[in-house]
Scaffold this active site. Structure first.
Site, short mmCIF file in Angstrom:
data_model
loop_
_atom_site.label_atom_id
_atom_site.label_comp_id
_atom_site.label_asym_id
_atom_site.label_seq_id
_atom_site.Cartn_x
_atom_site.Cartn_y
_atom_site.Cartn_z
N GLY A 14 0.77 -1.24 0.00
CA GLY A 14 0.00 0.00 0.00
C GLY A 14 0.81 1.29 0.00
CG ASN A 109 -4.66 -0.32 -12.03
OD1 ASN A 109 -4.37 -0.56 -10.86
ND2 ASN A 109 -4.05 -0.91 -13.04
CG HIS A 111 0.57 -1.30 -15.30
ND1 HIS A 111 0.44 -2.57 -14.77
CD2 HIS A 111 1.42 -1.41 -16.35
CE1 HIS A 111 1.18 -3.41 -15.50
NE2 HIS A 111 1.78 -2.73 -16.46
C1 GRF Z 1 2.73 -0.71 -7.81
O1 GRF Z 1 3.91 -0.92 -8.53
C2 GRF Z 1 1.59 -0.46 -8.76
O2 GRF Z 1 1.98 0.22 -9.91
C3 GRF Z 1 1.14 -1.86 -9.11
O3 GRF Z 1 1.30 -2.60 -7.93
C4 GRF Z 1 2.28 -1.99 -7.10
C5 GRF Z 1 1.62 -1.70 -5.79
O4 GRF Z 1 2.52 -1.20 -4.85
N1 GRF Z 1 -0.20 -1.86 -9.62
P1 GRF Z 1 2.00 -0.57 -3.50
O5 GRF Z 1 1.16 -1.63 -2.81
O6 GRF Z 1 1.20 0.64 -3.86
O7 GRF Z 1 3.23 -0.23 -2.71
#
Ligand code: GRF
Length: 217
Positions: A14, A109, A111
């Site tokens: 998170g 979202n 990514h």
């Molecule tokens: C991030 O790299 C995001 O781009 C991808 O999953 C990862 C989540 O990381 N969808 P976090 O839980 O926000 O630290």
């Protein structure tokens, strides 16, 4: 301006969620995080959300017979909380077509690639294998197909000769934490509108910087 009510869906650490929570605490930020939801009861991010006094909810996908039933349970909780924007932040479940329709243009979202390149998993390893010189991250509206949907914001970062998946991931993550709050702000201020396959932005100036890797002498 009324605050846009935001929910953040997580499955893990998170860090993007934490960046969003921090951003909305700024006095002039036109959104508030009303709920953090996770499909995993042990998601580390839940602790961070609780420490920030954000209401949390766990809905475990394993407790449901189908994706549709799981998604319907999420919809009920999200609607009851008055949520208008759902931010997926490392949420590791595909969403059903029904959910995507119910929340059309209300789910975004993040990514860790410059979409539409490198959709899916193991993105950092795959970028290193492909030998691309510029990587990045994307915030986009969610459609039923994985990592597809109109693009809101992107950031680009250079890839170093000695990068590992971890070092590259850290460099991209720093930018993720900047562009996710920016995307939420654009939506909350009514400056982003999805039309067809892309997003139209109001009051948008082209940045001056250019990124060339390796840099010209
Ligand atoms: C991030 O790299 C995001 O781009 C991808 O999953 C990862 C989540 O990381 N969808 P976090 O839980 O926000 O630290």
């Amino acid at each position: 301006m009324a605050h846009l009510k935001v929910a953040i869906l997580i499955s893990g650490r998170g860090s993007n969620m934490a960046a969003l929570i921090e951003a909305v605490q700024m006095a002039d930020f036109p959104a508030e995080v009303v709920l953090v939801m996770s499909n995993r009861s042990h998601a580390v991010g839940l602790e961070v959300a609780r420490a920030a006094n954000i209401p949390t909810q766990v809905i475990r996908h394993g407790d449901f017979d189908s994706r549709e039933a799981f998604d319907a349970a999420m919809t009920e909780v999200l609607a009851a909380a008055g949520v208008r924007l759902i931010c997926l932040a490392g949420f590791m479940r595909l969403l059903s077509t029904e959910f995507c329709q119910r929340w059309h243009d209300s789910v975004i979202n993040i990514h860790p690639s410059l979409l539409p390149a490198f959709k899916g998993m193991h993105v950092h390893e795959r970028m290193l294998e492909a030998g691309v010189r510029i990587a990045g991250c994307t915030v986009h509206y969610v459609r039923p197909a994985m990592d597809e949907g109109p693009i809101l914001v992107q950031a680009a970062v250079p890839i170093a000769a000695d990068d590992t998946a971890d070092s590259l991931s850290a460099r991209i993550l720093e930018q993720e934490h900047r562009i996710y709050p920016l995307a939420v702000r654009l939506i909350a201020e009514g400056r982003a509108r999805a039309a067809g396959g892309s997003v139209t932005l109001k009051n948008f100036e082209l940045p001056e910087q250019r990124l060339i890797n390796p840099p010209p002498r």
